[in-house]
Write an enzyme that holds these catalytic residues in place. Structure first.
Site, short mmCIF file in Angstrom:
data_model
loop_
_atom_site.label_atom_id
_atom_site.label_comp_id
_atom_site.label_asym_id
_atom_site.label_seq_id
_atom_site.Cartn_x
_atom_site.Cartn_y
_atom_site.Cartn_z
N CYS A 181 1.16 -1.30 0.30
CA CYS A 181 0.10 -0.04 -0.43
C CYS A 181 0.83 0.82 -0.33
CB CYS A 181 -0.79 -0.29 1.45
SG CYS A 181 -1.67 1.64 1.59
N GLU A 182 0.14 2.42 -0.37
CA GLU A 182 1.49 3.02 -0.87
C GLU A 182 1.31 4.62 0.32
OE1 GLU A 182 -0.66 6.06 -4.27
OE2 GLU A 182 0.54 5.07 -5.02
N HIS A 184 1.09 3.38 3.28
CA HIS A 184 1.05 3.04 5.06
C HIS A 184 2.80 2.26 4.98
CE1 HIS A 184 -3.40 4.33 5.77
NE2 HIS A 184 -2.58 4.83 6.53
N GLN A 222 -5.47 -0.69 -4.73
CA GLN A 222 -5.78 -2.08 -5.07
C GLN A 222 -6.33 -1.66 -6.70
OE1 GLN A 222 -7.80 -4.52 -3.06
NE2 GLN A 222 -8.63 -5.34 -4.88
N HIS A 250 -6.26 -5.85 2.96
CA HIS A 250 -5.24 -4.88 3.05
C HIS A 250 -4.82 -5.11 4.64
CE1 HIS A 250 -5.65 -2.75 -0.41
NE2 HIS A 250 -6.77 -3.49 -0.52
N CYS A 252 -2.83 -2.79 6.16
CA CYS A 252 -3.64 -1.44 6.92
C CYS A 252 -4.76 -0.46 7.16
CB CYS A 252 -3.21 -0.44 6.07
SG CYS A 252 -4.45 -0.24 5.14
#
Length: 290
Positions: A181-182, A184, A222, A250, A252
């Site tokens: 995930c960009e 976190h 995503q 995810h 996060c």
């Protein structure tokens, strides 16, 4: 600025010409000049050896700009006796590429230093036994997690697109996917389902999984990942339609924030007949759920 260009006539006498930045050329006496292929400066070229008075291929090479040398103008069809002729230049490009990999020493050292700083910021001691090699390990791991930046679709396909008179849906489902995930920099992972309706061309099935790998091994969201996969297949095969569905968990949302352990995110991209025709879309969705 002006550039010197030398040319040969009948393999013997040499003339020289001065070409300004607008492409205008004029004759001028010059001493002998030797060709040099160096891309880092203006270059003197030995011209073609042609019979009669016809001289072709006047190349004007600009100086190096940001490591890439561009042959900006190509002047052709110049004949002796037409000294006032100003030919229309063509734009051509000559590039010298210096390949640099992110696994090189500078990139790895920079990441290692950054992870050392992170450890110190967390209040840890990077010099203690358990953490001595952690910055280097983490740097190498991050390079692997993001190795998709170094890959491209033409290289991955590697001539694995074939002519085939097949006009039914092709589906590859449950392709495992891992990404970061960009927002976190924590993982999200799941499965990718891909379907396409060929238009006289098919691709090696493993290449679909490799396309997923290219785009998932980057910093991602995503929604974008789903569309990138679909667009890449569309551009490579020109099919009648492409469908991509991703189901992912995810971290996060699991390890932090709302901490919902069983949540899943589903995204889809439908292109061509999969978007326009409900029956084709339903066929894909039904087959991926079975």
């Amino acid at each position: 600025s002006t550039l010197l260009i030398s040319r040969g006539i009948n393999g013997s006498a040499r003339d020289a010409m001065i070409a300004d930045s607008t492409g205008h050329i004029s004759d001028t006496p010059a001493a002998s000049a030797s060709p040099s292929p160096s891309p880092s400066a203006s270059t003197t070229f030995q011209g073609p050896q042609l019979p009669g008075t016809m001289n072709y291929a006047k190349q004007i090479v600009a100086a190096e700009i940001n490591g890439v040398c561009c042959a900006k103008k190509f002047v052709a069809n110049c004949f002796d006796g037409f000294s006032n002729l100003t030919p229309e230049p063509k734009q051509v490009t000559v590039q010298w590429r210096e390949e640099k990999t992110r696994s090189g020493g500078d990139a790895l050292a920079g990441l290692e230093e950054a992870y050392t700083t992170i450890l110190k910021g967390l209040g840890e001691n990077p010099e203690r036994e358990g953490l001595l090699k952690t910055p280097r390990r983490a740097a190498k791991a991050m390079q692997f997690f993001t190795k998709g930046y170094q890959d491209n679709i033409p290289d991955i396909l590697n001539d694995a697109v074939f002519d085939e008179d097949h006009d039914e849906v092709v589906i590859v489902k449950d392709i495992e996917m891992f990404s970061l995930c960009e927002h976190h920099l924590v993982p999200f992972f799941g499965k990718v389902h891909i379907g396409y309706l060929p238009n006289k061309k098919v691709v090696g099935l493993s290449k679909l999984a490799r396309i997923v790998e290219i785009y998932s091994r980057r910093l991602q969201v995503q929604e974008r990942l789903t569309k990138q996969i679909a667009v890449a297949i569309t551009e490579a095969l020109k099919p009648a339609g492409v469908a991509v569905v991703i189901e992912a968990t995810h971290m996060c949302m699991v390890m932090r924030g709302v901490q919902k352990m069983n949540s899943k995110t589903v995204t889809s991209t439908m292109l061509g007949v999969f978007r326009e025709d409900q029956k084709t879309r339903e066929e894909f969705l039904t087959l991926t759920k079975e």
